[in-house]
Design a protein around this motif. Sequence first.
Motif, PDB file in Angstrom:
ATOM      1  N   LYS A  41       0.765  -1.193  -0.062  1.00 42.13           N
ATOM      2  CA  LYS A  41       0.026  -0.199   0.018  1.00 42.13           C
ATOM      3  C   LYS A  41       0.814   1.115   0.122  1.00 42.13           C
ATOM      4  N   ILE A  44       2.136   1.811  -3.436  1.00 41.26           N
ATOM      5  CA  ILE A  44       1.030   2.356  -4.400  1.00 41.26           C
ATOM      6  C   ILE A  44       0.965   3.874  -4.330  1.00 41.26           C
ATOM      7  N   LYS A  45       1.014   4.183  -2.774  1.00 36.46           N
ATOM      8  CA  LYS A  45       0.865   5.612  -2.470  1.00 36.46           C
ATOM      9  C   LYS A  45       2.056   6.585  -2.971  1.00 36.46           C
ATOM     10  N   LEU A  48       4.292   4.165  -7.036  1.00 35.25           N
ATOM     11  CA  LEU A  48       3.822   3.643  -8.131  1.00 35.25           C
ATOM     12  C   LEU A  48       3.308   4.652  -9.313  1.00 35.25           C
ATOM     13  N   ALA A  49       3.182   5.962  -9.021  1.00 37.29           N
ATOM     14  CA  ALA A  49       3.125   7.043  -9.882  1.00 37.29           C
ATOM     15  C   ALA A  49       4.255   7.237 -10.611  1.00 37.29           C
TER      16      ALA A  49
END
Lengths: 137, 532
Positions: A41, A44-45, A48-49
């Motif tokens: 998580k 992703i936060k 990932l961007a």
Amino acid sequence: MPLSAIRTVAKPQNGVGAFILQCKRLDFHYCDWAGSSRGMKKFIKTNLAIFAKRNPQIEITVSPRPNKHPVIIGHYINGRQKAICVRNMTNNEVKQKADLLRHASGEKLQRLNKPVMSLNESVRGIWSPFHGTKIQI
Amino acid sequence: MRRIPRPQRPIENLLPYYPSWRPRLVCFTGFPARYRFSPTSATFSSSTRYNGIFDGKPDKKKHQAMVRRWQKRLLGESEPIGAHVDPYDPTSPVRITPEEQGEEQEMLEEAEDGEGLGEYEEAVTWDGLEVVGGEKWAKEFNEWQKGDKLRGWEGSAYAPQTKVTEQSQLNNAFLRAVVETYMLIQAKQEPTLASHPERFSSEDPTWIYNVKLHAAPDGQLELNFPPEAMKEFLEEVNYREAKEQAVEEGLEEVVEEYIAEEVHAEAENSSHEPGSQSIDNAIAGSTDAVPTKAAALVKQNEKKPFDFMSNRPVPRAKREESTMTVDEVTETTTVNPESPSPTAELEALASTSEEAVATMRTAVRNAIETLAAQSISIQNPTVSEGPELVDYYEIQLTDPQIKFALSKRLLQLTSLRITDHLLNNSSTLGDLYTHLLAAAKPKPKKLIDQIRAEGEIQDKVKPGMEDLLRLPNVKLKDKRVTKVDKEREVGRWKVIEYALRERDLPVFTKDDVVEDRLKMERRKSRLWARAV
């Protein structure tokens, strides 16, 4: 008779001309409740961007998978898939696994016995007992 | 293991005593088998080395002498109580029960028969009897066990049971906390006194709305308030706390100290003009008077030296420069030229005796009241319009004590917590206000909701997860991805569904499953109904 030139054909090898990344899709699965998904998580936060921006050729999907460990599934051009379970991993470790999947081709993991793998034939020819130093008794 | 027959009587007594033969009980627990000596009799007899020694008289005496020697060494010369008492002798004092000896015994209070019971009849049916058990009862029982939350009486609770979420209520609570804390600071009291547990009141006191807030150029907050507001407030805060402490420690002087302080503060506030210097000089203006007066107040009870470990606050020495400035004075006074003499006299008295303090207090109070009555020009207290009057972001917050006092009071009023990290990083009142509003909003639990919430925040400097919403190659899903979803993406689902329906096979998607289950359940219930 005029000699005709050797017709050259573009070499069919990925990377010689254009390069096509073998990984076409990455699925990131996480669980909202389980503790093993904390690193995923966080990844992703945070990361990932940036990862997605750097790899516009990879299709990225993020979806919850309740009551399961977090997993990254990579889909490749040869039709195969590779899944890596990233349970209890930190943000950076998950990033490493994502990079690993990105760099991989879809081929099965094989043990390389030989030092060199090449399509070119041998330069000096394959050894035969008939052509070489003569042994005199 | 081979069973060894046990002799009826212990054989060790019959054998002669040789230490080498006698296995010591303690040492042989860990030894391997070959080191064990011949099996002895059962150790039920608690056989010691000295067993068999008490046959002969001299040995017994020697033993007793040894025991007595060790007793003397350990316990001193006196013999232990009950040393020569034989418990088995029927006449020994050990045998007398404490009740007979006359000692006090704790007895249960015997229930008096027939009180409040009336005629008792065993019930045959359960009509009118208390029903225990069931889900609802269990829930209530658990809540009762947790503790009586005193739902009807908000006053005793430290903070409201439910977190305050309404914007207007939050605004009021913030304003109240700010006003109370800064008023205490202005009165040179501990800012955390505002959040004393005894001070409960669910409604905001009306005088708070009469306080006007201003932002000074140096970034400090200034308050304008009528003096009765300050008086009322200080009384409420100080007197009660001081009285409690006084009651605890039995020091009534503390109360008087506080009252004197309060009057002092009042006097300072009210007599700000240079014309009223006499009062200032008499009471607090001259630096000489201050320490002696303070000392006099402290030294009231010389029998009890000052206890450093007690919680009793020591009255602080008056600082000449104060960081808080009262901008507009709400009360102006004219000085009565005859006033200095009585006050000076009173001051002299104060330094000598304890009773003089009380008289001084009343005299000063009277003096102020008379002076105040002479000429007062009070500005009409304006109702502050709330945060619009002052921009909270202009007011600097550097003192951690003030921050703590504010956050504590806010917790009491709204039951919202501002975390230490946020407190640390907030440098203005505006930051604190933002954090309070953020705390009131419930945080999203699911990752997808968090990402969406981040996406709604505008003016973000550092890009983060909200980019995931905008990137063309990223897809975010709310729910679990199933096989049906995967087929739908590719376009195969239509074909599959058509083929299944063609063959009269069940078609299950995520949504259909529930419907089919309900249909089946309804069918079953219909069957049952028919059967009955």
